[in-house]
Enzyme design. Structure first.
Site, PDB file in Angstrom:
ATOM      1  N   PRO A   2      37.400  59.940  43.137  1.00 29.21           N
ATOM      2  CA  PRO A   2      36.503  59.669  42.001  1.00 29.21           C
ATOM      3  C   PRO A   2      36.901  58.408  41.254  1.00 29.21           C
ATOM      4  O   PRO A   2      38.069  58.186  40.954  1.00 29.21           O
ATOM      5  CB  PRO A   2      36.656  60.895  41.105  1.00 29.21           C
ATOM      6  N   GLU A   3      35.923  57.557  40.998  1.00 24.62           N
ATOM      7  CA  GLU A   3      36.158  56.370  40.181  1.00 24.62           C
ATOM      8  C   GLU A   3      35.569  56.607  38.782  1.00 24.62           C
ATOM      9  O   GLU A   3      35.067  57.686  38.492  1.00 24.62           O
ATOM     10  CB  GLU A   3      35.541  55.140  40.855  1.00 24.62           C
TER      11      GLU A   3
END
Ligand code: ZN
Length: 283
Positions: A2-3
Site C-alpha cells: 500500500p502506498e
C-alpha cells in the site's frame, strides 16, 4: 504494497467506525508484528475513545482519549477489515477468525475492526500524543506531498546538488513523505521526465513541474480509492486495495499512452526497484 493513496483510503474507510467511537475491547493475538507490540497494548486500548483519525505519510494515527496515539502501519500485506453492525456502508457479518488476525478491536456500536497481516511487515505502536511527531517512525519524515510545506521552492532547495537519480530522490522519505515506487513512476511519465536524470542536473523549471504532478497523481488515486469505498459492500471486506489504471507502472512492452508518442514502455531496475518509463517521451 500500500502506498499513500491506499493508506488514505483505508483511513477514510475507518473514519465512520473509529472516529469519535470507544474501543470496547481490544485483543492482541501475538506479541509482535515487524516489531514487538508495546507493553499491555490491549489494556491500553480498551476503553479509550478515538478522538481523531489522521494520516502522516503511510501511517494511520488514532489519537486516543487516554493521551496516547495508536500508530498503525500496514507494511507489505497488512489489511484492515470491518465487520458487524450496520455502520454507514459497512454491512459485513463477523467473519470466522483467521490465522493472521493479529489485532481485533470491538468498537462501541458493535463494529469489529481486524488488523490482519500474513507477512507481518506491518507495525503498531503507542506514543504520547503530545510528541507523536518525534516517534522514531515519524521524526525523519519530510513534508506531506499534499501539504503546503511541500512546494516548488522547497523541492528545488532539497534537490540542489543531489547526485542521485530523480527517481531515488523522490523515494527518499526525508525529502517528501509517503511517495512510493508506483506513483513516482506515474509522476515522471506525466511530466516527461526520465527516471535516470540526476536531480542536480534538472533546471528549476522542471523540478517545479514535479510538485503539481505529484499532487495530481496522488489526488486522482485518492479519489479512485474513495470511489472504491462506495463499492465496499461488494468486496470481501478489505479496505484500501482498489482497481487502478496506471499509465506506465507495470506496462513493460506496451505502447506509451501519451497521444502522438510511438514509444514502448521500458522497465529498468534502479536501486533494486523497477522503474517503468517511456524512453521516447521521458527525457
Ligand atoms: Zn511516450
Amino acid at each position: 504494497m500500500p502506498e499513500l493513496p491506499e493508506v488514505e483510503t483505508v483511513r477514510r474507510g475507518l473514519l465512520p467506525v473509529m472516529e469519535g467511537k470507544r474501543i470496547v475491547l481490544a485483543k492482541v493475538n501475538r506479541p509482535d508484528l515487524r516489531w514487538p507490540f508495546p507493553e499491555n497494548m490491549a489494556v491500553r486500548l480498551t476503553g479509550a475513545t478515538v478522538k481523531a483519525l489522521r494520516r502522516r505519510s503511510k501511517y494511520i494515527l488514532a489519537e486516543l482519549s487516554t493521551g496516547e496515539t495508536l500508530i498503525i502501519h500496514l507494511g507489505m500485506s497488512g489489511r484492515m477489515l470491518i465487520s458487524g453492525g450496520q455502520v454507514g456502508e459497512f454491512h459485513h457479518a463477523y467473519p470466522a477468525p483467521e490465522k493472521h488476525d493479529h489485532v481485533v478491536m470491538d468498537m462501541e456500536g458493535g463494529t469489529r475492526i481486524i488488523f490482519n497481516d500474513a507477512r507481518r511487515f506491518g507495525a503498531m505502536d503507542l506514543a504520547p500524543s503530545m510528541d507523536v511527531e518525534s516517534h522514531k517512525l515519524l521524526s525523519a519524515l519530510g513534508p506531506e506531498p499534499l501539504g503546503n510545506e511541500f512546494n516548488e521552492e522547497y523541492l528545488v532547495g532539497r534537490l540542489k546538488g543531489k547526485n542521485s537519480p530523480i527517481k531515488s530522490a523522490l523515494l527518499d522519505q526525508r525529502i517528501v513523505a509517503g511517495l512510493g515506487n508506483i506513483y513516482v513512476c506515474e509522476v515522471l511519465h506525466r511530466i516527461g521526465m526520465s527516471p535516470g536524470r540526476k536531480a542536480k542536473d534538472l533546471p528549476k523549471k522542471r523540478i517545479s513541474a514535479l510538485v503539481p504532478a505529484i499532487r495530481d497523481v496522488l489526488s486522482e488515486a485518492i479519489e479512485a480509492g474513495g470511489s472504491s469505498l462506495k463499492d465496499y459492500r461488494q468486496t470481501d471486506g478489505e479496505l484500501g486495495y482498489f482497481q487502478h489504471s496506471f499509465r506506465v507502472y507495470g506496462r513493460e512492452g506496451e505502447p506509451c499512452v501519451n497521444p502522438g508518442c510511438k514509444g514502448k514502455i521500458k522497465r529498468i531496475v534502479q536501486s533494486g526497484r523497477s522503474s517503468f518509463y517511456c524512453p521516447q517521451c521521458q527525457r
